[in-house]
Every structure is written in structure tokens, then in C-alpha cells.
Design an enzyme around this catalytic site. Structure first.
Site, PDB file in Angstrom:
ATOM      1  N   LEU A   1       0.813  -1.211   0.000  1.00  0.00           N
ATOM      2  CA  LEU A   1       0.000   0.000   0.000  1.00  0.00           C
ATOM      3  C   LEU A   1       0.844   1.258   0.000  1.00  0.00           C
ATOM      4  CD1 LEU A   1      -2.768  -0.991   2.593  1.00  0.00           C
ATOM      5  CD2 LEU A   1      -2.964  -0.958   0.108  1.00  0.00           C
ATOM      6  N   GLY A   2       2.007   1.191   0.635  1.00  0.00           N
ATOM      7  CA  GLY A   2       2.860   2.378   0.703  1.00  0.00           C
ATOM      8  C   GLY A   2       4.191   2.055   1.348  1.00  0.00           C
TER       9      GLY A   2
ATOM     10  N   GLY B   1       7.425   4.243   3.486  1.00  0.00           N
ATOM     11  CA  GLY B   1       8.006   5.471   4.009  1.00  0.00           C
ATOM     12  C   GLY B   1       9.391   5.205   4.568  1.00  0.00           C
TER      13      GLY B   1
ATOM     14  N   PHE C   1      10.125   4.792   7.581  1.00  0.00           N
ATOM     15  CA  PHE C   1      10.104   3.999   8.803  1.00  0.00           C
ATOM     16  C   PHE C   1       9.470   2.626   8.615  1.00  0.00           C
ATOM     17  CE2 PHE C   1       8.973   8.500   9.906  1.00  0.00           C
ATOM     18  CZ  PHE C   1      10.277   8.913  10.074  1.00  0.00           C
TER      19      PHE C   1
ATOM     20  N   THR D   1       3.975  -0.507   4.335  1.00  0.00           N
ATOM     21  CA  THR D   1       2.582  -0.812   4.655  1.00  0.00           C
ATOM     22  C   THR D   1       2.034  -1.761   3.601  1.00  0.00           C
ATOM     23  OG1 THR D   1       2.325   1.381   5.637  1.00  0.00           O
ATOM     24  CG2 THR D   1       0.328   0.162   5.163  1.00  0.00           C
TER      25      THR D   1
ATOM     26  N   LYS E   1       2.028  -3.498   8.958  1.00  0.00           N
ATOM     27  CA  LYS E   1       3.119  -2.532   8.889  1.00  0.00           C
ATOM     28  C   LYS E   1       4.409  -3.222   9.297  1.00  0.00           C
ATOM     29  CE  LYS E   1       0.220   1.495   9.449  1.00  0.00           C
ATOM     30  NZ  LYS E   1       0.000   2.795  10.099  1.00  0.00           N
TER      31      LYS E   1
ATOM     32  N   ASP F   1       0.824  13.310  14.416  1.00  0.00           N
ATOM     33  CA  ASP F   1       0.795  13.498  12.957  1.00  0.00           C
ATOM     34  C   ASP F   1      -0.642  13.605  12.445  1.00  0.00           C
ATOM     35  OD1 ASP F   1       2.001  13.931  10.539  1.00  0.00           O
ATOM     36  OD2 ASP F   1       2.340  11.809  10.071  1.00  0.00           O
TER      37      ASP F   1
END
Length: 640
Positions: free
Chosen positions: A18-19, A21, A23, A26, A43, A137
Site C-alpha cells: 500500500l505504501g 516510508g 520507517f 505498509t 506494517k 501526525d
């Protein structure tokens, strides 16, 4: 996928990324240990060093996330574990869209929108702050609007991000190596590594300003002398709301609301800044009526906390509105009685004046439990002419769970009312004349089983299962119509709710899920999607596997209503007596019953032993109600 295994912990099957980053990665996954293979978010966190203190901190923070996930508008933590050097967090999947699809540069939203947004998020954030947790965030991308009912979810907590940046210093202390936050939404103290609860208040205020002005927060000017954000001149907003938001984004945290609960008190003053919604009450309740359920208020510490904040008074002032559903076809079009029950964290429905059961079923007086609506996400596929998957779509649906005893449950999916054309068009391949004439039918809302009735469910209600158990997750088979009808009667008596077999019209409407093709996934069929006799083909699809028996329910993708196994696996009894065609058929979705003319009853859906053409949405079959062959089963409906 680079450095990503296909299955984690022996149960989470990775579907796609899904993504990614700095860190974490996902991932979208399915829990293959569950019958319906529900979707979840995984995650994969990559700490700088898997030191024992890092692992200890990881488990500690995961426990906090587990507590936060008890709130109905925070994704539930399903699991946390370590495999190799990586740490994993598994959370509930929320089908919907983030608010960056609604709040973006160049678009100014109304004050009413922002008031509603503040009310929704502050309620959630108050619960989060009660645990002393700082999100760090808050921004449109981390506010999800659930597709099925439009409710806002707060996602992607700073704790999750921090878990991926953990290091151990020379004194053996666990620390984070970076600052968590997003420029423009992150206040000065957070940028210096000293975030506090008021930092979240600032970020939420900047989110409101972005909605009102259509300007990115990072592009807003500041007063050169005070450092305060200059935004009022760019927005059309009342003095009351403008004053609240301005206080939320003061440069120094001591001048803001100290936490979300203080802000909630301000929003609930007698000025009633956030007025009650005028949306009719038959839709969905606001989070104020359900998001602080009694189970959150039962521990002494939480009771004292909320008493100190006078939240009982606050809820009375803030609550009373209703969220408009995002998808029109998900709205109940009947008029169920809606009750406020703080013991639950989802929508509560009570049946109002139920009709007597058809087929002379007379339920014994039973104390009915409230229906608590939950939602689940699922993936729907569409195939091309050769049966290859051409498209995938993530959807969600509402359902409630009926408890049958002995750890056996029954999930009932909410089906919206609507109109459809029943039968098959003249050019549909391998159609029959008994599927004519094609005619419009109006259907009232109802609930239907997510799966065919399983052997475990049948045994829980009837006390025995004479055909012998293959597995509790296999559909109950060899059922006569009389067996199926008696099951409905006993289920009705046990629950106090009306359970029955679907009418032919209801069955086909639920099966099609607003499609018009021969199958809900397209023009053809394959054994990768359905359990049928794969020695035969339909349209341009190739031959496939012949399993020669039923498969566990939920083994194949569902339709757009979230229903599994509507094509193949097991034929399903309907209420109707057999009619040779649809001439003079009811157009209101009711069962067509003429017992004086024909005692045979209808079955729909095809089975593991059938040709692919017999699994079409429009295909009809019938048999004697006293007979139950090895591919005859059932699915139940609950009308409210």
C-alpha cells in the site's frame, strides 16, 4: 516485493504493498486463519537495531495501540510480532478514503463541514489523550472516512512510526532517532522534540484551517512579531469558530487548549458552537452517541477522568447529530427503530413491529438482543472474457453477529433496498425460458447470511447433523426444504428475530449485487473463483479443477455486497414454489407461493457438482421439499 515474504506468522497472506516510508512498509493482507479471509493492514517496521530493549519497547508500545484500538474509530490492533530483524504491526483495515481527497489546495470547504470534522475528531482524540498518548501526525491523510457509513477514523499513530526508528544509546536507553510529524501541521515544540498533548490540538487546528482556506498550512504567513498564523483573512468563518481555531493554533502550547478534552469542553459550551445535525435519525448515529460506550467508562480511573471533565454533560450538548452515509446504496431505506445503547460501540437497531413469520412459523416469546452493526472490508474482482482477473476493488459492508452458542456465530450482512431486473436477457449464453420474462422488481432492505449455513451452525441450532461433519466451516448439505424451513423456525425461536429463507427475488438481487452480467464478477466463470465442475466451460474461459466436494465457505472472493459462495459450492433453497416462468410474478420482492398448484420449491446458485451455466445469477432449479441431495443447502434472511 523486495525483502517482503508472502505470508507472515503463518496466517497473514500479503496481497500487495500500500505504501512505503522512511520507517515502515505498509502492506494489504488477508488473514487466512479466518473463514472470510478478512483484509488487514500489516506494517513492517525496520528498527535500526533489534536490541532486546528495542523489542521490549516495541511490545510496550504495541500494548498502548491495543488499548487505543478499543475505540470504535481507531483501527483495532490485531497482532504484533517479530520475524527475523523486522517488527510487525497488524491492524484492522478501514475501507474508505483519507480526507486529502476532500481537503486539498484550491478548495475551500464550508464552516458546517469544519464544525462536523472538529466534533468527530475531538471525540476520538479525547479518548486517545486520556491514555496520555500523543498522535503527533494529525493531518487529512491520517483521517479516514469509512466507505460504508462515512464515519471518521484516526489512523497512523506516531507510536507506530517511532517503533521503526528505535535505537539504544550508550546507557542502554531506548530512544527515537527522528522527529515525527509533518511540516505545516507540526507546532514549534514538536519540531524541537518536545511534543505534548496540545501539539495534537495544533495539528487539528491547522487541518481545519486547510479546509476553510484551501491553502497548505506550510504556505500560510505568520505574524513577524508574534509568530501566530495569519489565516482569518483567507476564510469565511463565524467569530465563534474563528476564535476557537485561533486558540488551537497559538504558537506557544501554554496558550492553546491543553488537550482534546479541554477543546471538547469549549466546543460544548452553551453557545452550542457545534449545532445538532438536521439529518433524519433513520440514518447513522454520530460518534457522540456511540463512541464513548459504557465499556470505556467501567474502570474507576476512566470514570473519574470523565467525571472530572464533565463529559456526561458534554455528550448531551455535542451529541444528537447523525452522519450521512457516503454510499447511498448502503443506507437502510426502511424505518427501523434506533436506540442509544452505550454498551456497544456500533450502530444499534431494534426491530419494530415485525410481521408474523411466513409458512406459519410462530416464534416463542424471546428477549431480543439489540442488533449491533459492525463493518468489514473485502476485495471484489472483475474478470475479462477469458476469466482472467482484470480489476480489483476494495469495498466494505455492514453486518451483525448472531451468537448461536458453543462458540458458533452467524454473520448477517446488511443489503440495501433497491430495484433490479430479475431474470436473464435473451442473448445470455445457455439461458432457459424459465428465466423469462425479464422484469423489474423492487426490493426492501434486509439482512442475509454472509455465507451459506455451515455444518457447525446447523448443528448448533438443530442439535445433530446426520450427514456427518466434514468441517464446521463447510456448508451444511443434504438438506431438504423442510429441514431448511425448520432450521429457520428454531433460529427464530432462539433469537426472537424473524429468520426465514429468501424469496427468489431477494436471492437473485443479493447474488447480483447490482450487476447485470451472468455472474457477479463478469461474463464468464473459472474454478479459481467458484467451486463447480471445471471439466466444463462457459463463454471463453478455460477448463479448470473439479473438486468433487464442497469447499469451506469463504474460500473464494465475495460479491460487491460482501456475500460469499453465491455461485457454486452448494445450491440454496428459497421460499417460492416452482413456476415455469415469470409471467404474473410479484414485483415487490415477495415469495411467489401457490401450494395448491405445485409443491416443488426453488433452489438457486449452483453447486460443486454443477455445470458452470447452472451457477449463473439467473439460473433456476427446483425439487421436492422432502428431498435433500448432497448438493442442497441453505442461506437465511433476517427482515427488519
Amino acid at each position: 516485493m523486495e525483502n517482503i515474504v508472502t505470508t507472515l506468522a503463518g496466517r497473514y497472506e500479503i496481497t500487495r504493498r500500500l505504501g512505503r516510508g522512511g520507517f515502515a512498509i505498509t502492506l494489504l493482507a488477508r488473514d487466512i486463519m479466518q473463514p472470510s479471509k478478512p483484509l488487514c493492514v500489516v506494517k513492517q517496521l525496520r528498527p535500526n537495531r533489534a536490541h532486546p530493549r528495542v523489542i521490549e519497547f516495541f511490545h510496550k508500545e504495541a500494548k498502548i495501540l491495543e488499548k487505543l484500538g478499543k475505540h470504535p474509530q481507531v483501527p483495532q490492533l490485531l497482532a504484533h510480532f517479530q520475524e527475523g530483524e523486522n517488527l510487525y504491526i497488524v491492524q484492522e483495515f478501514i475501507a474508505g478514503h483519507d480526507l486529502s481527497k476532500e481537503i486539498f489546495p484550491g478548495k475551500r470547504l464550508s464552516e458546517a463541514y469544519v464544525r462536523k470534522l472538529l466534533k468527530d475528531v475531538v471525540e476520538i482524540l479525547s479518548f486517545v489523550h486520556q491514555y496520555g498518548v500523543i498522535h503527533r501526525d494529525i493531518k487529512p491523510q491520517n483521517l479516514m472516512r469509512r466507505q460504508v457509513d462515512g464515519r471518521i477514523f484516526l489512523i497512523d499513530f506516531g507510536a507506530v512510526k517511532e517503533l521503526g526508528t528505535l535505537v539504544v544509546n550508550t546507557r542502554g536507553e531506548v530512544a527515537s532517532s527522528v522527529i515525527i510529524g509533518t511540516p505545516g501541521y507540526m507546532p514549534n515544540e514538536q519540531n524541537l522534540g518536545k511534543a505534548c498533548l496540545a501539539s495534537d490540538v495544533y495539528a487539528l487546528g491547522m487541518t481545519a484551517i486547510a479546509a476553510l482556506t484551501g491553502v497548505k498550512p506550510i504556505e500560510l504567513e505568520e505574524n513577524p512579531e508574534t509568530g501566530e498564523v495569519l489565516w482569518l483573512q483567507r476564510a469565511q468563518v463565524s467569530a465563534e469558530l474563528g476564535e476557537v481555531i485561533s486558540k488551537m493554533v497559538r504558537r506557544h502550547f501554554s496558550l492553546r487548549y491543553s488537550c482534546a478534552t479541554d477543546l471538547l469542553q469549549e466546543l460544548s459550551t452553551p453557545t452550542q458552537l457545534l449545532q445538532k445535525s438536521s439529518v433524519p435519525s433513520i440514518i447513522y448515529p454520530t460518534i457522540s452517541s456511540v463512541s464513548t460506550p459504557t465499556r470505556f467508562l467501567t474502570s474507576p480511573s476512566i470514570i473519574n477522568f470523565w467525571k472530572r471533565r464533565q463529559v456526561i454533560k458534554i455528550l448531551g450538548l455535542v451529541g444528537g447529530g447523525f452522519i450521512t452515509a457516503m454510499l447511498g446504496h448502503r443506507i437502510l431505506q426502511g424505518a427501523p427503530k434506533e436506540t442509544s445503547n452505550e454498551n456497544n460501540d456500533s450502530k444499534i437497531l431494534e426491530p419494530e413491529n415485525p410481521e408474523k413469520l411466513k409458512n406459519k412459523i410462530t416464534p416463542k416469546p424471546v428477549s431480543k438482543s439489540a442488533i449491533v452493526l459492525k463493518s468489514f472490508g473485502f476485495e471484489v474482482v472483475t474478470v475479462n472474457a477469458k476469466g482472467d482477473i482484470a480489476d480489483r476493488q476494495i469495498l466494505s459492508a455492514n453486518y451483525f453477529t448472531e451468537y448461536l452458542g458453543n462458540n458458533v456465530t452467524l454473520d448477517m450482512v446488511q443489503i440495501p433496498g433497491g430495484e433490479f431486473f430479475m431474470g436473464s436477457p435473451a442473448d445470455e449464453e445457455k439461458r432457459s425460458d424459465d428465466e423469462s420474462p425479464l422484469h423489474k422488481v423492487t426490493i426492501k432492505p434486509f439482512f442475509i447470511g454472509k455465507f451459506p449455513i455451515t455444518q457447525a451452525q446447523y448443528q448448533a441450532i438443530m442439535g445433530d447433523y446426520s450427514s456427518g461433519l466434514k468441517s464446521g466451516k463447510h456448508p451444511a448439505e443434504s438438506l431438504s426444504w423442510n429441514n431448511a424451513n425448520e432450521f429457520c423456525q428454531r433460529l427464530t425461536e432462539k433469537t426472537g428475530r424473524e429468520y426465514r429463507l429468501p424469496s427468489e427475488a431477494e436471492w437473485e438481487y443479493a447474488c447480483r449485487a447490482q450487476t447485470t452480467t451472468p455472474f457477479h464478477f463478469g461474463e464468464t466463470i473459472t474454478t479459481k473463483l467458484v467451486n463447480y465442475d471445471g471439466n466444463y466451460t462457459y463463454a471463453d474461459a478455460p477448463k479448470g479443477e473439479f473438486r468433487n466436494e464442497t469447499t469451506e465457505v469463504g474460500s473464494f472472493p465475495p460479491n460487491a455486497f460482501g456475500l460469499y459462495d453465491v455461485h457454486g459450492n452448494i445450491r440454496e433453497w428459497c421460499q417460492d414454489t416452482w413456476q415455469e416462468n415469470y409471467k404474473n410474478a410479484p414485483n415487490d420482492g415477495s415469495a411467489w407461493i401457490e401450494e395448491n398448484n405445485n409443491t416443488h420449491r426453488v433452489l438457486r446458485g449452483g453447486s460443486w457438482s454443477n455445470l458452470p451455466a447452472y451457477c449463473r445469477s439467473a439460473f433456476r432449479y427446483y425439487d421436492d421439499p422432502n428431498y435433500g441431495y448432497e448438493d442442497f443447502g441453505m442461506r437465511v434472511i433476517c427482515s427488519i
